[in-house]
Scaffold this motif. Structure first.
Motif, PDB file in Angstrom:
ATOM      1  N   GLY A 147       0.833  -1.200   0.000  1.00 22.89           N
ATOM      2  CA  GLY A 147       0.000   0.000   0.000  1.00 22.89           C
ATOM      3  C   GLY A 147       0.865   1.245   0.000  1.00 22.89           C
ATOM      4  N   GLY A 148       0.600   2.139  -0.938  1.00 18.16           N
ATOM      5  CA  GLY A 148       1.442   3.321  -1.089  1.00 18.16           C
ATOM      6  C   GLY A 148       0.756   4.621  -0.741  1.00 18.16           C
ATOM      7  N   GLY A 149      -0.204   4.579   0.191  1.00 17.89           N
ATOM      8  CA  GLY A 149      -0.811   5.814   0.677  1.00 17.89           C
ATOM      9  C   GLY A 149       0.098   6.488   1.683  1.00 17.89           C
ATOM     10  N   ILE A 150      -0.455   7.450   2.422  1.00 15.91           N
ATOM     11  CA  ILE A 150       0.366   8.183   3.389  1.00 15.91           C
ATOM     12  C   ILE A 150       0.900   7.232   4.454  1.00 15.91           C
ATOM     13  CG2 ILE A 150      -1.712   8.873   4.667  1.00 15.91           C
ATOM     14  CD1 ILE A 150       1.681  10.752   4.440  1.00 15.91           C
ATOM     15  N   GLY A 176       0.561   7.516  -3.191  1.00 11.97           N
ATOM     16  CA  GLY A 176      -0.118   8.709  -2.680  1.00 11.97           C
ATOM     17  C   GLY A 176      -1.441   8.403  -2.015  1.00 11.97           C
ATOM     18  N   GLY A 177      -2.182   7.432  -2.574  1.00  8.65           N
ATOM     19  CA  GLY A 177      -3.434   7.008  -1.958  1.00  8.65           C
ATOM     20  C   GLY A 177      -4.504   8.081  -1.937  1.00  8.65           C
ATOM     21  N   LYS A 178      -5.404   7.953  -0.970  1.00 15.15           N
ATOM     22  CA  LYS A 178      -6.554   8.859  -0.869  1.00 15.15           C
ATOM     23  C   LYS A 178      -6.148  10.298  -0.587  1.00 15.15           C
ATOM     24  CE  LYS A 178     -10.142   6.142  -1.455  1.00 15.15           C
ATOM     25  NZ  LYS A 178      -9.328   5.030  -2.017  1.00 15.15           N
ATOM     26  N   MET A 179      -5.014  10.490   0.078  1.00 17.96           N
ATOM     27  CA  MET A 179      -4.613  11.854   0.445  1.00 17.96           C
ATOM     28  C   MET A 179      -4.351  12.716  -0.782  1.00 17.96           C
ATOM     29  SD  MET A 179      -1.782  12.947   3.284  1.00 17.96           S
ATOM     30  CE  MET A 179      -1.510  14.680   3.687  1.00 17.96           C
ATOM     31  N   THR A 180      -4.017  12.086  -1.924  1.00 18.66           N
ATOM     32  CA  THR A 180      -3.783  12.862  -3.144  1.00 18.66           C
ATOM     33  C   THR A 180      -5.076  13.487  -3.663  1.00 18.66           C
ATOM     34  OG1 THR A 180      -4.101  10.895  -4.524  1.00 18.66           O
ATOM     35  CG2 THR A 180      -1.852  11.394  -3.828  1.00 18.66           C
ATOM     36  N   GLN A 181      -6.220  12.948  -3.255  1.00 18.86           N
ATOM     37  CA  GLN A 181      -7.509  13.455  -3.738  1.00 18.86           C
ATOM     38  C   GLN A 181      -8.089  14.527  -2.827  1.00 18.86           C
ATOM     39  OE1 GLN A 181      -8.923   9.240  -3.881  1.00 18.86           O
ATOM     40  NE2 GLN A 181      -9.736   9.808  -5.881  1.00 18.86           N
ATOM     41  N   ILE A 182      -7.438  14.761  -1.696  1.00 20.98           N
ATOM     42  CA  ILE A 182      -7.951  15.702  -0.700  1.00 20.98           C
ATOM     43  C   ILE A 182      -7.373  17.087  -0.944  1.00 20.98           C
ATOM     44  CG2 ILE A 182      -7.965  16.222   1.777  1.00 20.98           C
ATOM     45  CD1 ILE A 182      -7.943  13.201   2.270  1.00 20.98           C
ATOM     46  N   ASP A 183      -8.181  18.118  -0.703  1.00 24.49           N
ATOM     47  CA  ASP A 183      -7.750  19.497  -0.911  1.00 24.49           C
ATOM     48  C   ASP A 183      -7.035  20.055   0.315  1.00 24.49           C
ATOM     49  OD1 ASP A 183      -7.447  21.961  -2.151  1.00 24.49           O
ATOM     50  OD2 ASP A 183      -9.377  22.712  -1.443  1.00 24.49           O
ATOM     51  N   LYS A 184      -7.727  20.096   1.445  1.00 20.00           N
ATOM     52  CA  LYS A 184      -7.160  20.626   2.695  1.00 20.00           C
ATOM     53  C   LYS A 184      -7.302  19.573   3.793  1.00 20.00           C
ATOM     54  CE  LYS A 184      -6.445  25.048   1.394  1.00 20.00           C
ATOM     55  NZ  LYS A 184      -6.820  24.929  -0.034  1.00 20.00           N
ATOM     56  N   THR A 185      -6.453  19.677   4.811  1.00 17.71           N
ATOM     57  CA  THR A 185      -6.512  18.747   5.937  1.00 17.71           C
ATOM     58  C   THR A 185      -6.943  19.490   7.198  1.00 17.71           C
ATOM     59  OG1 THR A 185      -4.187  19.092   6.542  1.00 17.71           O
ATOM     60  CG2 THR A 185      -4.661  17.360   4.942  1.00 17.71           C
ATOM     61  N   ASN A 334     -11.767   2.690   1.572  1.00 21.63           N
ATOM     62  CA  ASN A 334     -12.584   3.247   0.499  1.00 21.63           C
ATOM     63  C   ASN A 334     -13.917   3.681   1.084  1.00 21.63           C
ATOM     64  OD1 ASN A 334     -11.155   3.100  -2.049  1.00 21.63           O
ATOM     65  ND2 ASN A 334     -11.223   0.885  -1.823  1.00 21.63           N
ATOM     66  N   PRO A 335     -14.563   4.702   0.519  1.00 21.02           N
ATOM     67  CA  PRO A 335     -15.946   4.992   0.931  1.00 21.02           C
ATOM     68  C   PRO A 335     -16.853   3.853   0.491  1.00 21.02           C
ATOM     69  CG  PRO A 335     -14.973   6.840  -0.291  1.00 21.02           C
ATOM     70  CD  PRO A 335     -14.067   5.674  -0.479  1.00 21.02           C
ATOM     71  N   ILE A 336     -17.879   3.564   1.265  1.00 18.18           N
ATOM     72  CA  ILE A 336     -18.787   2.477   0.899  1.00 18.18           C
ATOM     73  C   ILE A 336     -19.620   2.880  -0.313  1.00 18.18           C
ATOM     74  CG2 ILE A 336     -18.941   1.660   3.285  1.00 18.18           C
ATOM     75  CD1 ILE A 336     -21.817   2.858   3.322  1.00 18.18           C
ATOM     76  N   LYS A 337     -20.125   1.885  -1.011  1.00 16.60           N
ATOM     77  CA  LYS A 337     -21.058   2.141  -2.108  1.00 16.60           C
ATOM     78  C   LYS A 337     -22.427   2.487  -1.520  1.00 16.60           C
ATOM     79  CE  LYS A 337     -18.751  -0.792  -5.516  1.00 16.60           C
ATOM     80  NZ  LYS A 337     -18.270   0.374  -6.289  1.00 16.60           N
ATOM     81  N   LEU A 338     -23.182   3.300  -2.244  1.00 10.87           N
ATOM     82  CA  LEU A 338     -24.457   3.810  -1.726  1.00 10.87           C
ATOM     83  C   LEU A 338     -25.664   3.123  -2.354  1.00 10.87           C
ATOM     84  CD1 LEU A 338     -23.553   7.613  -1.549  1.00 10.87           C
ATOM     85  CD2 LEU A 338     -23.726   5.987   0.336  1.00 10.87           C
ATOM     86  N   ASP A 339     -25.474   1.897  -2.807  1.00 11.89           N
ATOM     87  CA  ASP A 339     -26.578   1.174  -3.441  1.00 11.89           C
ATOM     88  C   ASP A 339     -27.749   0.962  -2.492  1.00 11.89           C
ATOM     89  OD1 ASP A 339     -24.822   1.061  -5.532  1.00 11.89           O
ATOM     90  OD2 ASP A 339     -24.266  -1.038  -5.243  1.00 11.89           O
ATOM     91  N   ASN A 340     -27.471   0.844  -1.192  1.00  8.43           N
ATOM     92  CA  ASN A 340     -28.526   0.562  -0.217  1.00  8.43           C
ATOM     93  C   ASN A 340     -29.143   1.826   0.382  1.00  8.43           C
ATOM     94  OD1 ASN A 340     -28.110  -2.226  -0.481  1.00  8.43           O
ATOM     95  ND2 ASN A 340     -26.492  -2.223   1.054  1.00  8.43           N
ATOM     96  N   PHE A 341     -28.766   3.000  -0.144  1.00  7.98           N
ATOM     97  CA  PHE A 341     -29.250   4.251   0.439  1.00  7.98           C
ATOM     98  C   PHE A 341     -29.897   5.126  -0.632  1.00  7.98           C
ATOM     99  CE2 PHE A 341     -25.885   2.661   3.123  1.00  7.98           C
ATOM    100  CZ  PHE A 341     -26.422   2.806   4.400  1.00  7.98           C
ATOM    101  N   ASP A 342     -30.842   4.544  -1.334  1.00 13.41           N
ATOM    102  CA  ASP A 342     -31.471   5.264  -2.435  1.00 13.41           C
ATOM    103  C   ASP A 342     -32.357   6.408  -1.965  1.00 13.41           C
ATOM    104  OD1 ASP A 342     -31.440   5.280  -5.281  1.00 13.41           O
ATOM    105  OD2 ASP A 342     -33.567   4.722  -5.265  1.00 13.41           O
TER     106      ASP A 342
END
Length: 663
Positions: A147-150, A176-185, A334-342
């Protein structure tokens, strides 16, 4: 006969509150072979350990029974104490009269009776115990970080700084992982890229670190200090040694309508692409599912424009085998999928987005260059509703039962940044509870409310309904005022639960690492060994072990690295002597034990046996590699002939305990 000493611990009132410890000590004193028995308030203390040591020397004890808490807590402590005065540490037995007795009984008489029975069982086992000697094995002074995230980056850097070689295996084309997709911390609102990018570059430039990007682990064999790992390096169709990352190929590729996974599908990319400007390694990758040249042999434009000649349409996947002394799991979330939250209309309206998608919409490197625009029509939203705990703390079975921990803070960040940049925007946050337990976290949340005027409403959103005019009708409840609210929103942002990466379960199987029901890796001990897996040599870093924010992830990464360094500095490791052994005279060569062994420690060989009539017979028998065996005992259960046994936990020892309990 053994000379056995019994030591009963009060554990403060943990045991003594529901067990008459003095009565236990007196009762066990009468057991055959027991020459010394005593109770003491804290046996694990220095004074308590000295009592054990003095008794071993004074009474010439050949075996010790400690009636105390779980062996998981202090078995090592008491074994070390016994070894310091010359007693073989495997002649020490723990009778768990805390977790298995005092904590589950309220009646003192019942608890005392059970404690005596558990003590008798341990004494019966000590009578059959034999001194065991641990073997040794060499250590491969190289570490693997999966795994190559932070988390993986920080772990690798810390290990490399100690002078050890370390490989990072990352399934994506860049680390880089998920942190590369984030704007501010939060809570400082620092630029995420400004923090992460230098570390990514440090990894690439460090002589001790090798990055296997666009790769995955396919097989793990061996044991602590001596792992053999197979890494599948997927074909990029671009020669990494030649590619300069100039981007000419990505500009000329005619296939422009490929969903951009880095921006979560909010825009498109080319069939040949570099995920983002600061990618490491900055090497182009061809997506074979969309490349016309790979699919049907037509195009080849990227090869013609590549001045470095890096394009190779015939490139194949590679299997690389490496040896490592330690493995760190940093597979992230990962964020969960929202298939069950229509009910939130996520699949019905592009203006209902997840929090990570909202990050990309506000990021300067995102699909809208940092300008917050509605995905449906590109207009600026004037009313935004944030919905907390979507899939977190869920008891319906649709989501996850745990709190995802980071959602309250990143929602406060989103709300605050939105109000700061677009003061004409009304921001509502619907929450169940606000959880801000970190340093400066509550002050950060209060700023969103008091300084930026974010409307925090304690209540649940029941439904989001897209309207014909493009707005979103949000139906919710305000539990404080006991009112039903109807808000016409331009955008709805869902703070979705997070879950382990999908690769975690298969990887856990390869590593024989423990996992919980939610597929998070389980630590060896939640308090004392929080970054170690129960599987020796496997360590945990970051959100693979549970939800956590960036500072906590970095702290855990450093802790995991320190454990790896502590392992790699050793030239040899002492093994576990409680391993399986095969009685070759009883073995019928059926292979049942080999099939159930999760560590591959059992093999079969043909061996000559002299028969009573002086002839020689060749029989197929099991052989155990004691360096690989972890003493799980699965083979002893599977063996139909009873030939397989476990040192320190033999069938005769277990049955002696059972007999003592049943008397």
């Amino acid at each position: 006969m053994q000379r056995i000493g019994v030591f009963v611990c009060h554990c403060g009132t943990n045991i003594a509150g529901t067990v008459d410890v003095h009565a236990v000590a007196e009762a066990l004193k009468m057991e055959p072979g027991v020459v010394f028995s005593i109770d003491y308030q804290y046996m694990c203390s220095e004074a308590g350990q000295n009592i054990v040591k003095d008794a071993i020397k004074e009474h010439k004890l050949t075996g010790v029974v400690i009636c105390s808490c779980s062996p998981r807590m202090h078995e090592g402590t008491f074994r070390k104490a016994a070894a310091s005065v010359g007693l073989n540490p495997y002649m020490v037995e723990i009778a768990n009269i805390r977790e298995q007795c005092s904590w589950i009984h309220k009646d003192k008489q019942t608890g005392t009776e059970k404690a005596i029975i558990l003590g008798k069982a341990a004494i019966a086992k000590v009578h059959l115990n034999a001194p065991l000697t641990a073997g040794t094995s060499p250590v491969t002074k190289r570490a693997l970080v999966i795994g190559g995230g932070i988390a993986g980056i920080q772990t690798a850097l810390d290990i490399a700084d100690a002078g050890f070689e370390v490989d990072i295996v990352e399934k994506n084309p860049t680390i880089g992982g998920k942190m590369t997709q984030i704007d501010k911390t939060f809570p400082t609102l620092d630029c995420a890229a400004c923090i992460l990018t230098p570390k990514m570059v440090d990894c690439a430039q460090n002589d001790k670190i090798k990055i296997y990007s666009y790769s995955e682990v396919t097989d793990v064999k061996g044991f602590v200090g001596n792992f053999t790992v197979t890494i599948k390096k997927k074909a990029r169709y671009v020669d990494e040694t030649k590619c300069t990352g100039c981007g000419d190929c990505t500009e000329k590729c005619p296939m422009k309508k490929v969903p951009n996974e880095f921006n979560l599908g909010l825009d498109t990319r080319r069939a040949i692409y570099i995920p983002f400007a600061q990618a490491v390694p900055k090497v182009a990758t061809i997506d074979p599912d969309y490349c016309n040249m790979i699919k049907n042999g037509k195009c080849g434009l990227c090869a013609r424009v590549c001045g470095a000649g890096a394009i190779d349409y015939k490139q194949q996947d590679q299997l690389i085998e490496e040896k490592y002394g330690a493995i760190v799991v940093a597979t992230g979330f990962n964020p969960i999928k929202l298939d069950n939250f229509d009910e939130f209309a996520y699949s019905q309206s592009p203006d209902v987005v997840t929090s990570l998608e909202f990050e990309r919409l506000t990021n300067a490197a995102g699909p809208t260059a940092g300008t917050l625009l509605r995905p449906s029509d590109g207009k600026h939203p004037h009313t935004i509703v944030f919905v907390q705990c979507v899939g977190s703390r869920d008891t319906s079975g649709c989501g996850k039962p745990y709190c995802s921990k980071i959602c309250c803070m990143y929602t406060a960040k989103h709300a605050m940044l939105t109000r700061e940049k677009y003061p004409d925007t009304d921001v509502y946050v619907f929450y169940i509870d606000v959880r801000t337990p970190g340093k400066n976290f509550d002050e950060f949340y209060r700023r969103a409310v008091e300084q930026y005027g974010v409307h925090y409403i304690k209540g649940m959103v029941g439904k989001v309904a897209p309207q014909a005019d493009g707005t979103l009708k949000v139906q919710a409840s305000d539990l404080i005022s006991n009112e039903q609210l109807h808000i016409d929103a331009d955008m709805v942002v869902l703070a979705t639960a997070i879950e382990p990466d999908k690769s975690a379960r298969s990887l856990g199987t390869m590593l024989t690492a423990s996992m919980d029901t939610n597929d998070f890796f389980t630590e060896a001990h939640p308090k004392l060994r929080p970054v170690e897996s129960p599987t020796a040599g496997v360590f945990l870093s970051g959100a693979c072990q549970g939800p956590k924010d960036i500072p906590e992830t970095v702290a855990q990464a450093g802790a995991a690295a320190s454990k790896v360094i502590g392992l790699l500095v050793k030239d040899q490791l002492t093994g576990n002597p409680c391993v399986a052994q095969s009685n070759e005279l009883m073995c019928n060569g059926c292979s049942a034990c080999e099939k159930v062994c999760p560590y591959g420690a059992i093999t079969y060989m043909d061996k000559e046996f002299k028969m009573p009539d002086r002839t020689v017979a060749i029989r197929r028998v099991a052989s155990v590699n004691e360096a690989v065996c972890q003493g799980c005992g699965a083979c002893t259960v599977a063996c139909p002939s009873g030939a397989m046994d476990l040192k320190g936990f033999s069938n005769s020892q277990i049955m002696a305990e059972v007999d003592a309990i049943c008397k």
